[in-house]
Design an enzyme around this catalytic site. Structure first.
Site, PDB file in Angstrom:
ATOM      1  N   GLY A  37      20.346  -0.118  11.375  1.00  0.00           N
ATOM      2  CA  GLY A  37      21.739  -0.387  11.033  1.00  0.00           C
ATOM      3  C   GLY A  37      22.622  -0.218  12.250  1.00  0.00           C
ATOM      4  CB  CYS A  76      22.720   8.302  14.960  1.00  0.00           C
ATOM      5  SG  CYS A  76      24.229   7.332  15.183  1.00  0.00           S
ATOM      6  CG  LEU A  77      20.745   2.763  17.153  1.00  0.00           C
ATOM      7  CD1 LEU A  77      21.132   1.311  16.913  1.00  0.00           C
ATOM      8  CD2 LEU A  77      19.419   2.859  17.915  1.00  0.00           C
ATOM      9  CG  HIS A 124      23.797   6.733   9.369  1.00  0.00           C
ATOM     10  ND1 HIS A 124      23.083   7.788   9.917  1.00  0.00           N
ATOM     11  CD2 HIS A 124      24.241   6.015  10.436  1.00  0.00           C
ATOM     12  CE1 HIS A 124      23.114   7.704  11.236  1.00  0.00           C
ATOM     13  NE2 HIS A 124      23.801   6.626  11.585  1.00  0.00           N
ATOM     14  CD  GLU A 125      24.808   2.132   9.933  1.00  0.00           C
ATOM     15  OE1 GLU A 125      25.702   2.366  10.772  1.00  0.00           O
ATOM     16  OE2 GLU A 125      23.599   2.267  10.184  1.00  0.00           O
ATOM     17  CD  GLN A 142      26.347   3.174  15.419  1.00  0.00           C
ATOM     18  OE1 GLN A 142      26.096   2.417  14.500  1.00  0.00           O
ATOM     19  NE2 GLN A 142      25.406   3.927  15.972  1.00  0.00           N
ATOM     20  CG  HIS A 191      28.541   5.275  12.466  1.00  0.00           C
ATOM     21  ND1 HIS A 191      28.632   6.153  13.524  1.00  0.00           N
ATOM     22  CD2 HIS A 191      27.216   5.075  12.283  1.00  0.00           C
ATOM     23  CE1 HIS A 191      27.412   6.467  13.956  1.00  0.00           C
ATOM     24  NE2 HIS A 191      26.526   5.827  13.210  1.00  0.00           N
TER      25      HIS A 191
HETATM   26  O1  GNR Z   1      18.221   3.195  13.308  1.00  0.00           O
HETATM   27  C1  GNR Z   1      18.665   4.046  12.541  1.00  0.00           C
HETATM   28  N1  GNR Z   1      17.808   4.737  11.749  1.00  0.00           N
HETATM   29  C2  GNR Z   1      18.224   5.578  10.727  1.00  0.00           C
HETATM   30  C3  GNR Z   1      17.270   6.414  10.158  1.00  0.00           C
HETATM   31  C4  GNR Z   1      17.614   7.257   9.129  1.00  0.00           C
HETATM   32  C5  GNR Z   1      18.901   7.261   8.648  1.00  0.00           C
HETATM   33  C6  GNR Z   1      19.872   6.442   9.200  1.00  0.00           C
HETATM   34  C7  GNR Z   1      19.531   5.592  10.234  1.00  0.00           C
HETATM   35  S1  GNR Z   1      20.718   4.537  10.910  1.00  0.00           S
HETATM   36  C8  GNR Z   1      20.112   4.344  12.535  1.00  0.00           C
HETATM   37  C9  GNR Z   1      20.939   3.316  13.301  1.00  0.00           C
HETATM   38  C10 GNR Z   1      22.344   3.827  13.465  1.00  0.00           C
HETATM   39  O2  GNR Z   1      22.681   4.664  14.263  1.00  0.00           O
HETATM   40  N2  GNR Z   1      23.241   3.331  12.658  1.00  0.00           N
HETATM   41  O3  GNR Z   1      24.525   3.777  12.717  1.00  0.00           O
HETATM   42 NI    NI Z   2      24.409   5.803  13.445  1.00  0.00          NI
END
Ligand code: GNR
Ligand code: NI
Length: 167
Positions: free
Chosen positions: A46, A91-92, A133-134, A51, A137
């Protein structure tokens, strides 16, 4: 298409609150294409516009094994949530850090698709985690905010150390 640079925690720009998208125009379509390319290349499941330092309510997700099921969420809102699940998140924007986070088990999300049509999706498991999670952000939060102060402090010093050796 273009790869976009991803902001790294604790960059203060990750705390900005994203604005709703009023018009789905060529600029938004280009941003979706660039965010998808950036997510696939990373690789991640995601990516939120926040980001890549664009403070608009736009998210791309692909949790498929084959990386061929791109989902686009414009102005996403969680309408309903139920239950709890705990899963390891990464998270990236927080590279190399993986921690357990508690999330709702099942969510219903309302959003616009790329055609501007209102959609509603009820889902659970990894997709539900990723959507939460998104949306975090877009509201200026990263998963680290859900952890204890002690863990947050350790993560900050680990990332600062990493940044020194990579510099
Ligand atoms: O790549 C991603 N893997 C992930 C694994 C577990 C829970 C959430 C994520 S999201 C993350 C990519 C990211 O940072 N999205 O904002
Ligand atoms: Ni993230």
């Amino acid at each position: 298409m273009a790869l976009l640079p991803i902001l790294r925690f604790p960059d203060v720009r990750l705390k900005k609150v994203a604005a709703p998208i009023k018009n789905i125009d060529d600029g938004i379509r280009k941003l979706v294409a660039d965010m998808a390319e950036t997510m696939y290349e990373a690789p991640g499941i995601g990516l939120a516009a926040t980001q890549v330092d664009v403070h608009k309510q736009l998210v791309v997700i692909d949790i498929s094994e084959e990386r061929n099921e791109l989902r686009v969420f414009i102005n996403p809102r969680i309408e309903q949530s139920e239950g709890l699940q705990e899963g390891e998140e990464g998270c990236l924007s927080v590279p190399g850090i993986y921690e357990k986070v508690e999330r709702a088990e099942r969510v219903t999300v309302r959003y616009l698709d790329l055609d501007g049509t209102q959609q509603s999706l009820t889902t659970d498991g990894l997709l539900a985690v990723c959507i939460q999670h998104e949306i975090d952000h877009l509201q200026g939060h990263v998963f680290v905010d859900h952890l204890s102060q002690l863990k947050q402090t350790r993560i900050r010093s680990k990332l600062a150390k990493q940044a020194r050796v990579t510099a």
